[in-house]
Scaffold this motif. Sequence first.
Motif, PDB file in Angstrom:
ATOM      1  N   LEU A   1      27.391  43.457  42.647  1.00  0.00           N
ATOM      2  CA  LEU A   1      28.054  43.532  43.949  1.00  0.00           C
ATOM      3  C   LEU A   1      28.924  42.306  44.195  1.00  0.00           C
ATOM      4  CD1 LEU A   1      28.489  44.963  46.621  1.00  0.00           C
ATOM      5  CD2 LEU A   1      26.430  43.858  47.503  1.00  0.00           C
ATOM      6  N   LEU A   2      28.411  41.129  43.836  1.00  0.00           N
ATOM      7  CA  LEU A   2      29.197  39.900  44.023  1.00  0.00           C
ATOM      8  C   LEU A   2      30.444  39.898  43.150  1.00  0.00           C
ATOM      9  CD1 LEU A   2      26.355  37.228  44.252  1.00  0.00           C
ATOM     10  CD2 LEU A   2      27.850  38.015  46.091  1.00  0.00           C
ATOM     11  N   GLN A   3      30.343  40.435  41.949  1.00  0.00           N
ATOM     12  CA  GLN A   3      31.527  40.513  41.077  1.00  0.00           C
ATOM     13  C   GLN A   3      32.568  41.464  41.664  1.00  0.00           C
ATOM     14  OE1 GLN A   3      29.735  41.577  37.327  1.00  0.00           O
ATOM     15  NE2 GLN A   3      29.515  39.446  36.668  1.00  0.00           N
ATOM     16  N   SER A   4      32.114  42.573  42.242  1.00  0.00           N
ATOM     17  CA  SER A   4      33.051  43.486  42.913  1.00  0.00           C
ATOM     18  C   SER A   4      33.678  42.811  44.121  1.00  0.00           C
ATOM     19  CB  SER A   4      32.326  44.761  43.348  1.00  0.00           C
ATOM     20  OG  SER A   4      31.832  45.465  42.246  1.00  0.00           O
ATOM     21  N   LEU A   5      32.855  42.043  44.845  1.00  0.00           N
ATOM     22  CA  LEU A   5      33.376  41.314  46.003  1.00  0.00           C
ATOM     23  C   LEU A   5      34.420  40.303  45.579  1.00  0.00           C
ATOM     24  CD1 LEU A   5      33.063  40.908  49.060  1.00  0.00           C
ATOM     25  CD2 LEU A   5      31.314  39.194  48.582  1.00  0.00           C
ATOM     26  N   ARG A   6      34.179  39.619  44.459  1.00  0.00           N
ATOM     27  CA  ARG A   6      35.151  38.641  43.962  1.00  0.00           C
ATOM     28  C   ARG A   6      36.480  39.326  43.599  1.00  0.00           C
ATOM     29  NH1 ARG A   6      37.560  36.113  39.836  1.00  0.00           N
ATOM     30  NH2 ARG A   6      37.526  33.820  39.815  1.00  0.00           N
ATOM     31  N   SER A   7      36.393  40.505  42.959  1.00  0.00           N
ATOM     32  CA  SER A   7      37.614  41.247  42.612  1.00  0.00           C
ATOM     33  C   SER A   7      38.396  41.610  43.860  1.00  0.00           C
ATOM     34  CB  SER A   7      37.253  42.511  41.834  1.00  0.00           C
ATOM     35  OG  SER A   7      36.610  42.193  40.624  1.00  0.00           O
ATOM     36  N   TYR A   8      37.667  41.983  44.904  1.00  0.00           N
ATOM     37  CA  TYR A   8      38.356  42.316  46.158  1.00  0.00           C
ATOM     38  C   TYR A   8      39.065  41.093  46.729  1.00  0.00           C
ATOM     39  CZ  TYR A   8      39.133  43.844  50.936  1.00  0.00           C
ATOM     40  OH  TYR A   8      39.711  44.154  52.134  1.00  0.00           O
ATOM     41  N   PHE A   9      38.403  39.925  46.694  1.00  0.00           N
ATOM     42  CA  PHE A   9      39.042  38.707  47.190  1.00  0.00           C
ATOM     43  C   PHE A   9      40.306  38.387  46.396  1.00  0.00           C
ATOM     44  CE2 PHE A   9      36.346  37.893  50.448  1.00  0.00           C
ATOM     45  CZ  PHE A   9      35.052  37.489  50.142  1.00  0.00           C
ATOM     46  N   VAL A  10      40.242  38.548  45.076  1.00  0.00           N
ATOM     47  CA  VAL A  10      41.411  38.254  44.228  1.00  0.00           C
ATOM     48  C   VAL A  10      42.565  39.180  44.582  1.00  0.00           C
ATOM     49  CG1 VAL A  10      42.282  38.297  41.851  1.00  0.00           C
ATOM     50  CG2 VAL A  10      40.058  37.284  42.340  1.00  0.00           C
ATOM     51  N   GLU A  11      42.256  40.477  44.756  1.00  0.00           N
ATOM     52  CA  GLU A  11      43.311  41.428  45.122  1.00  0.00           C
ATOM     53  C   GLU A  11      43.897  41.098  46.490  1.00  0.00           C
ATOM     54  OE1 GLU A  11      41.339  45.258  42.755  1.00  0.00           O
ATOM     55  OE2 GLU A  11      41.629  45.306  44.918  1.00  0.00           O
ATOM     56  N   THR A  12      43.042  40.695  47.425  1.00  0.00           N
ATOM     57  CA  THR A  12      43.521  40.333  48.763  1.00  0.00           C
ATOM     58  C   THR A  12      44.419  39.110  48.706  1.00  0.00           C
ATOM     59  OG1 THR A  12      41.486  41.214  49.732  1.00  0.00           O
ATOM     60  CG2 THR A  12      42.796  39.729  51.101  1.00  0.00           C
ATOM     61  N   LEU A  13      44.055  38.133  47.853  1.00  0.00           N
ATOM     62  CA  LEU A  13      44.872  36.935  47.722  1.00  0.00           C
ATOM     63  C   LEU A  13      46.244  37.276  47.151  1.00  0.00           C
ATOM     64  CD1 LEU A  13      45.044  33.862  47.961  1.00  0.00           C
ATOM     65  CD2 LEU A  13      44.080  33.689  45.656  1.00  0.00           C
ATOM     66  N   GLN A  14      46.281  38.157  46.140  1.00  0.00           N
ATOM     67  CA  GLN A  14      47.568  38.556  45.559  1.00  0.00           C
ATOM     68  C   GLN A  14      48.429  39.288  46.592  1.00  0.00           C
ATOM     69  OE1 GLN A  14      48.828  37.825  42.424  1.00  0.00           O
ATOM     70  NE2 GLN A  14      50.665  38.606  43.429  1.00  0.00           N
ATOM     71  N   ALA A  15      47.769  40.133  47.406  1.00  0.00           N
ATOM     72  CA  ALA A  15      48.515  40.847  48.454  1.00  0.00           C
ATOM     73  C   ALA A  15      49.103  39.864  49.463  1.00  0.00           C
ATOM     74  CB  ALA A  15      47.590  41.842  49.155  1.00  0.00           C
ATOM     75  N   ALA A  16      48.356  38.786  49.761  1.00  0.00           N
ATOM     76  CA  ALA A  16      48.867  37.774  50.694  1.00  0.00           C
ATOM     77  C   ALA A  16      50.091  37.077  50.117  1.00  0.00           C
ATOM     78  CB  ALA A  16      47.771  36.748  50.998  1.00  0.00           C
ATOM     79  N   TYR A  17      50.063  36.789  48.815  1.00  0.00           N
ATOM     80  CA  TYR A  17      51.238  36.167  48.183  1.00  0.00           C
ATOM     81  C   TYR A  17      52.429  37.131  48.201  1.00  0.00           C
ATOM     82  CZ  TYR A  17      49.094  31.872  46.458  1.00  0.00           C
ATOM     83  OH  TYR A  17      48.531  30.637  46.379  1.00  0.00           O
ATOM     84  N   ASN A  18      52.173  38.409  47.951  1.00  0.00           N
ATOM     85  CA  ASN A  18      53.270  39.385  47.976  1.00  0.00           C
ATOM     86  C   ASN A  18      53.871  39.491  49.373  1.00  0.00           C
ATOM     87  OD1 ASN A  18      52.778  39.914  45.288  1.00  0.00           O
ATOM     88  ND2 ASN A  18      51.548  41.739  45.681  1.00  0.00           N
TER      89      ASN A  18
END
Length: 368
Positions: free
Chosen positions: A237-254
């Motif tokens: 679950l924590l690894q899935s949560l980390r993936s979500y954070f990474v995707e959210t960070l990339q979306a913020a940069y975009n």
Amino acid sequence: MIVALFITTALAIQMNEQATLTTEAQTAVRQFLQSGPLGKMMFEFAQLEMHASGAVDILIEVLKAFGRQQEDRLNEENTIWQNRLGDHNARRIQYESLVTEGGLAINRDRKKLTQEYEPRKEELNEILTTLKTNMGKNEVAKKNAEALRAEQNSQFQQQANEITEAIKATDDTLEYIKRCSQGSFIEVDKINDHLLFLQKKSSKSTDYIGSIIQALMQISEKQNFADREVQKQLVDLLQSLRSYFVETLQAAYNDEDQQKLLHENRMNQLENEKQVFEKQYSDAYAEREQRSLQIEDTNRLLDTRGKELQGYQDRLTTENNNFSQNQKIHDDLVAAISGEIGFIEKALDVLMTQAFSDELQSAINKAK
């Protein structure tokens, strides 16, 4: 004999149909769970909650709460858009009126060549005053645009820092679990402290993720995580949560890149508008100073009117272009929110199916 054969055949057909429906339902559930990271994370959370408490009530309540939040968000966006639409229509009508009036003014000025030289001088004085006002407004608009860009960038930097801290906190938690996987009960019990720290670092993330972590904290109050299987599910679950954070960070940069582009376009528009105002001011001033030459005065006046008309047409074009861009942004946002609402509705439907219960129980049995 014939009746018995008919009954036997009917029962066989019914059993085959039921088996086909069961298989189709299971296939549909699996396709939904494998459709994206949120589906996978939902299923992993369901496994964890089911293993820990024997039910998925927390997950259902989390999904319902998030669904209500997204519906409120969609209503708010539509209300804001209606206000923007009203403002756009008002400006469009104003600019179209200015374009029409500009054309009529040119015809009137031609008719008044030999009749209103002095009144024309006063008219030019008013035009110069208006242009000064417009140039002042243009300067204020530039400052406002710069201030808005600075605020957007500040919000981006804050968001990026918060998400980065959340990723680091997640990594720290995963690393601690890894180091303590062979440790004593007391060491494993400290996982709750790491979860609390992760909750603080991600408290400014999306409400959905915040709710997930809060729900995980509720589960952790009843678990010491000494169970290795619970530890494994927690890591997943924590690894899935980390993936979500990474995707959210990339979306913020975009999004930051998009905001930069919009800002550059806005500044270019204001600079072009400033140049038009300055040129109009220069022409009007020269025409007023050379009013004694009737033809030259009239030509300059017509030139000024033509440029004014072009300026209004440019404003109208810019307004329509900006509206089209805002329309796309609005439509994309509504589509995204609607997609999330659709996912939540689908998720709640799936959670209530027997096929999901069977799939969940199968996954738990395989993990044992």
